[in-house]
Design a protein around this motif. Structure first.
Motif, short mmCIF file in Angstrom:
data_model
loop_
_atom_site.label_atom_id
_atom_site.label_comp_id
_atom_site.label_asym_id
_atom_site.label_seq_id
_atom_site.Cartn_x
_atom_site.Cartn_y
_atom_site.Cartn_z
N ALA A 37 1.06 -1.13 -0.24
CA ALA A 37 0.17 -0.50 -0.21
C ALA A 37 1.07 1.44 -0.14
N LEU A 38 1.88 1.19 0.74
CA LEU A 38 2.62 2.02 0.48
C LEU A 38 3.54 2.52 -0.59
N ALA A 39 4.05 1.20 -1.30
CA ALA A 39 4.61 1.40 -2.42
C ALA A 39 3.97 2.20 -3.91
N GLY A 40 2.72 1.31 -3.03
CA GLY A 40 1.60 2.07 -4.23
C GLY A 40 1.20 3.71 -4.20
N TYR A 41 1.28 3.88 -3.11
CA TYR A 41 0.97 5.57 -2.78
C TYR A 41 1.94 6.29 -3.23
N LEU A 42 3.35 6.02 -3.27
CA LEU A 42 4.18 6.88 -3.39
C LEU A 42 5.01 6.17 -4.67
N ASN A 43 4.37 5.57 -5.86
CA ASN A 43 5.37 4.98 -6.90
C ASN A 43 6.67 5.03 -6.80
N TRP A 86 -1.57 -2.67 -5.59
CA TRP A 86 -2.53 -1.57 -5.34
C TRP A 86 -3.85 -0.96 -6.50
N LYS A 87 -5.28 -0.96 -5.56
CA LYS A 87 -5.55 -0.57 -6.06
C LYS A 87 -5.62 -0.53 -7.94
N GLY A 88 -6.04 -1.64 -8.00
CA GLY A 88 -5.93 -2.56 -9.23
C GLY A 88 -4.36 -2.25 -10.47
N LYS A 89 -3.15 -2.10 -9.21
CA LYS A 89 -1.68 -2.17 -10.33
C LYS A 89 -1.39 -2.86 -9.55
N GLN A 90 0.17 -3.26 -10.53
CA GLN A 90 0.58 -4.14 -9.80
C GLN A 90 2.10 -3.29 -9.12
N LEU A 115 -3.86 0.24 13.39
CA LEU A 115 -3.85 1.25 12.89
C LEU A 115 -4.44 1.28 11.56
N THR A 116 -5.47 1.82 11.54
CA THR A 116 -5.91 1.33 9.94
C THR A 116 -4.69 2.21 8.75
N MET A 117 -5.04 1.42 7.76
CA MET A 117 -3.59 1.40 6.51
C MET A 117 -4.09 3.10 6.25
N GLU A 118 -4.89 3.62 6.40
CA GLU A 118 -4.53 5.41 6.53
C GLU A 118 -3.62 5.69 6.78
N GLU A 119 -4.41 5.42 8.10
CA GLU A 119 -3.83 6.31 9.16
C GLU A 119 -2.39 6.25 9.40
N LYS A 120 -2.09 4.82 8.85
CA LYS A 120 -0.50 4.31 8.79
C LYS A 120 0.50 5.42 8.18
N ILE A 121 0.52 4.60 6.69
CA ILE A 121 0.67 5.58 5.67
C ILE A 121 0.76 7.42 6.07
N GLU A 122 -0.69 8.04 6.77
CA GLU A 122 -0.44 9.13 6.66
C GLU A 122 0.77 9.79 7.95
N GLN A 123 1.21 8.64 8.95
CA GLN A 123 2.72 8.91 9.68
C GLN A 123 3.95 8.73 9.17
N VAL A 124 3.41 7.62 8.15
CA VAL A 124 4.53 7.59 6.91
C VAL A 124 5.06 8.77 5.99
N ILE A 125 4.20 9.15 5.78
CA ILE A 125 4.39 10.84 4.37
C ILE A 125 4.42 11.64 6.21
N LYS A 126 4.32 11.79 7.02
CA LYS A 126 4.55 13.13 8.21
C LYS A 126 6.16 13.11 8.25
N LEU A 127 6.47 11.84 8.31
CA LEU A 127 7.89 12.07 8.91
C LEU A 127 8.77 11.77 7.51
N LEU A 128 8.48 11.11 6.11
CA LEU A 128 9.37 11.74 5.14
C LEU A 128 9.10 13.69 5.14
N ASN A 129 8.03 14.04 5.31
CA ASN A 129 8.44 15.36 5.34
C ASN A 129 9.03 16.48 6.07
#
Length: 305
Positions: free
Chosen positions: A23-29, A57-61, A290-304
């Motif tokens: 999910a994280l890789a999909g979000y970050l391409n 992820w969302k239909g994408k390999q 945590l939900t997947m969205e919450e986990k990804i949100e926390q990683v994005i905050k750390l990246l930024n």
């Protein structure tokens, strides 16, 4: 803003690393590099928990690397992993993407994050002869006396323990190694799962994989010519299922002993990760509930940051 060269997702077995990393890789391409010492083998799918169908992820390999790169029976090692990792890392980076390393084999992860200088360690027949009559407990005691870094999480068979000692003995004779690769500045995300929940997930997953045909998978490997001793060498599922197929354990004995072994393995993984923190790695732990969205949100905050 700190520039990260890599994202690393770690956690014990059954903590949901693959699902989260995809999910994280999909979000970050991004693309995933596996850090699992057994998923590198072809046809060893259920027993290693590859879950290749999850790499969508969302239909994408989601592209993945260092899975299904060796034939079963081969004894892949951390030296080879380090070289294969950096090759995949360079390829992904050249596409303008931030690579994502995901797995539970602590020594593999640490070797690439620190860029340790490693060697292709040859066999030592004299040492093997001297150790051949010792049991696993004796070998673990010998191994614990070495100061160098070694992945004790995967040492659950006599052959693996002897190989680990062989590696340590070889490294004792080498000059202090400078790093072969430069250390990577990685954002390290750890999936924190409460002990009882982890135990429940491990037991449920073991039953599911047995129902899906894990015994048949091991039978096929043996029928294809893979030696039972080679499968036992890989430990955990392949050790106990092979012993069952060979008639040395009943089904109930196999299940009970394997369940205990996986619980112990997860505990050793967490011990390794806590050791990484003592060795200077900063791990950001996320609650698996945590939900997947919450986990990804926390990683994005750390990246930024």
């Amino acid at each position: 803003m700190e520039r990260h060269e890599l994202i690393t997702v770690i956690g014990p077995t059954a903590s949901g690393k693959t699902t989260f990393a995809v999910a994280l890789a999909g979000y970050l391409n991004s693309e995933i590099i596996s850090a699992d010492s057994r998923q590198i083998y072809r046809s060893m799918d259920l027993g290693t928990g590859k879950d290749l169908s999850e790499y969508v992820w969302k239909g994408k390999q989601i592209p993945y690397h260092l899975i299904d790169i060796c034939d079963p029976g081969y004894k892949y090692n951390v030296f080879e992993f380090q070289h294969d990792f950096f090759q995949a890392y360079k390829e992904i980076s050249s596409r303008g993407k931030l690579p994502l390393l995901c797995g539970g084999t602590g020594m593999y992860i640490e070797a690439v994050l620190k860029g340790y200088k490693l060697f292709a360690v040859p066999e030592n027949p004299e040492l093997r002869e001297a150790l051949k009559d010792k049991n696993l407990e004796d070998l673990e005691t010998i191994l614990s006396a070495y100061k160098k870094l070694h992945n004790k999480t995967d040492v659950d068979t006599v052959k693996r323990a002897i190989r680990a000692i062989e590696i340590e003995e070889y490294y004792k004779r080498q000059a202090p190694g400078i790093s072969e690769y430069k250390p990577l500045n990685s954002l390290i995300i750890g999936l924190d799962i409460e002990r009882e929940l982890r135990r429940q997930k491990i037991s449920a997953r073991l039953r599911q994989r047995l129902e899906e045909g894990m015994v048949e998978e091991v039978r096929k490997l043996i029928d294809s010519g893979v030696q039972p001793d080679d499968l036992i060498y890989y430990g955990l599922e392949y050790k106990y299922l092979t012993l069952y197929i060979m008639g040395r354990l009943t089904y109930k004995e196999m299940f009970n002993q394997l369940e205990i072994a996986i619980h112990q393995f997860a505990k050793r993984q967490m011990t390794w990760f806590r050791g990484m923190e003592r060795r200077g790695f900063h791990i950001h732990w996320l609650d698996v509930t945590l939900t997947m969205e919450e986990k990804i949100e926390q990683v994005i905050k750390l990246l930024n940051k």
